[in-house]
Design an enzyme around this catalytic site. Structure first.
Site, PDB file in Angstrom:
ATOM      1  CD  GLU A  90      36.164  65.097  34.253  1.00  0.00           C
ATOM      2  OE1 GLU A  90      34.977  65.366  33.917  1.00  0.00           O
ATOM      3  OE2 GLU A  90      36.553  65.053  35.422  1.00  0.00           O
ATOM      4  CD  GLU A 122      26.919  68.125  34.059  1.00  0.00           C
ATOM      5  OE1 GLU A 122      27.617  67.287  34.638  1.00  0.00           O
ATOM      6  OE2 GLU A 122      27.391  69.109  33.448  1.00  0.00           O
TER       7      GLU A 122
END
Length: 507
Positions: free
Chosen positions: A275, A408
């Site tokens: 993830e 990000e």
């Protein structure tokens, strides 16, 4: 106020908070094969409170040999744990859930001390993380196989799910409790054992969780926790990925590190559950309820002060409602984002986790402003509070040539862009190699379904700023990961399908 507790001096230490509180469940040793142990080298490293830069305690700075010991312990425990019944595993997970629920206040204190998030948010993480233990306690008894219709009259085909073995669990600092329970609850339900390598910034929560697992009756060797500084992390990671006794690597963290671990796992054709990073779009269409969208923008952006992989990274607002949304968002930030140490009442935004992250966020904003972006609110470090605090920020007029346009952020900075058409916003949203979470606000039902289909993300939230729960399958596509966590699929990640053929049934 939470009462003070006296804890064992043999493997725990105490920390006074605000002169009156102590941290309960604070361990200063790692946990291998049911024992609280130091590093083989006896080396330690400090765990720092990011709110005031003070040392909370020191924990073992372990090396590759220590990691090997932990893997061997988990491998030995697997020989018996895999043969426990689903009901037994379910009962133990339920007891772990109960023990954690009873110790919510103490776990929250530790999370706040080492991660900086406000106490209320830390308690919320305990509830969220605990929901996975509850869910997987139930799911353990529903890991079903199949009987497949046979093409032969005298044969039967049976498919069963078998546990993978030892799982290396490498967790991040932003949700130090929930990222452990989401992985460990699932793998234990499947019949696997594990070695946990928590983030260097937040090892204390993992150790507290292990202590409570022991109290709940988890057998020795089923859960092991190896702590280390950044210096020794690569060597430990190599063992956790390449040791032949490891069957799976489960990692939550940056895409960069995920690729490194994936490469190491490939040498042994290991199963991976990754993830990784996100770049979530937050899309507001003209039909949206603007006040509702602004309220959920606060949840999507400022949960854990923007330090979340599913946190909204790019706010894509239709030109017809851009000004209304930005003003509503700004008003809520001014009122709702209260910076300060997590132990202070009324604080909603704590510090960033470390100096590196603080410099990254500040650098991205400085670069954008120097190239023409405007800060409608915030836009600089809050050094009057502490070295790692950053003002909650809205940036507009951000252009593609600015670093913040595509990166990000992982901090309290909302970058707002304007769009005109549905196809344009889909193109902008999908123009990233990340594909974790996304958010869409619209009252147009057809548009909602189109967005669900057209957005290249593993998860799409319609008219909501929070995606996560134990019941749905959490995960991304493209470079945001492999596999799913939560739901029944979260358990299946830790199983192999075994095909058994029963023949000569007519003899």
């Amino acid at each position: 106020m939470i009462s003070s507790y006296v804890v064992s001096l043999s493997n725990k230490s105490s920390l006074f908070l605000n002169g009156s509180r102590r941290l309960h469940l604070l361990n200063k040793n790692a946990y291998i094969n049911g024992q609280w142990v130091s590093a083989g080298s006896k080396a330690v490293f400090p765990v720092i409170n990011p709110a005031d830069d003070k040392v909370i305690t020191e924990v073992p700075d372990m090396e590759a040999a220590d990691a090997k010991t932990a893997v061997d312990a988990a491998s030995s425990a697997f020989k018996t744990w895999k043969n426990t019944t689903a009901k037994e595993r379910s009962n133990i997970l339920r007891k772990w859930f109960d023990v954690c629920a009873k110790n919510t206040d103490y776990l929250a204190q530790i999370i706040t001390a080492e991660s900086g998030k406000p106490l209320a948010e830390s308690k919320g993480e305990i509830a969220y993380g605990n929901s996975f233990l509850e869910w997987f306690a139930d799911t353990a008894r529903h890991i079903n196989g199949e009987v497949v219709p046979s093409p032969w009259p005298n044969k039967m085909i049976m498919l069963t799910r078998q546990p993978l073995g030892v799982v290396s669990v490498i967790t991040p600092w932003n949700f130090p409790f929930a990222m452990i329970t989401r992985k460990v609850g699932a793998l234990m339900a499947a019949g696997c054992t594990c070695v946990i390598k928590p983030a260097e910034d937040t090892p204390l929560t993992a150790l507290a969780a292990a202590q409570l697992a022991e109290e709940a009756g988890v057998p020795k060797g089923v859960i092991n926790v190896v702590t280390s500084s950044r210096k020794n992390a690569p060597a430990i990671g190599k063992v956790l990925c390449e040791d032949p006794n490891v069957g799976c690597i489960s990692f939550t963290g940056s895409t960069h590190v995920g690729k490194i671990l994936y490469g190491m796992a490939s040498k042994g054709i290991k199963r991976v559950s990754l993830e990784l990073g996100g770049n979530a779009p937050f899309i507001v269409f003209p039909s949206a309820d603007i006040e509702h969208a602004a309220e959920h923008a606060m949840l999507a952006k400022f949960r854990n002060n923007g330090q979340a992989c599913v946190g909204a990274n790019r706010f894509l607002i239709h030109k017809d409602v851009f000004e209304a949304f930005v003003q509503a968002f700004k008003k809520r930030i001014a009122k709702g984002c209260v910076l300060g140490p997590g132990t202070k009442e009324g604080v909603t935004c704590g510090p960033l986790i470390n100096t590196e992250q603080s410099k990254k966020v500040a650098g991205l904003v400085e670069d954008a402003i120097s190239k023409g972006a405007k800060a409608l609110i915030g836009g600089k470090p809050a050094l009057d509070i502490g070295s790692k605090f950053y003002e909650s920020t809205i940036l507009t007029d951000v252009k593609p040539e600015m670093k913040i346009y595509a990166e990000e952020i992982f901090g309290p900075v909302a970058v707002c862009h304007m769009f005109e058409t549905e196809q344009e916003v889909v193109t902008i949203a999908n123009s990233t190699r990340s594909g974790l979470g996304s958010y869409v606000f619209t009252k147009d039902l057809g548009q909602a379904f189109r967005m669900s289909r057209q957005l290249d993300f593993g998860m799409v939230a319609i008219n909501d700023g929070i995606l996560s729960a134990a019941e749905p399958a959490f995960g991304g596509i493209k470079e945001s990961g492999i596999g799913r966590e939560g739901s029944k699929h979260g358990v299946e990640e830790y199983t192999d399908i075994k095909y058994t053929l029963f023949s000569a049934l007519d003899k």
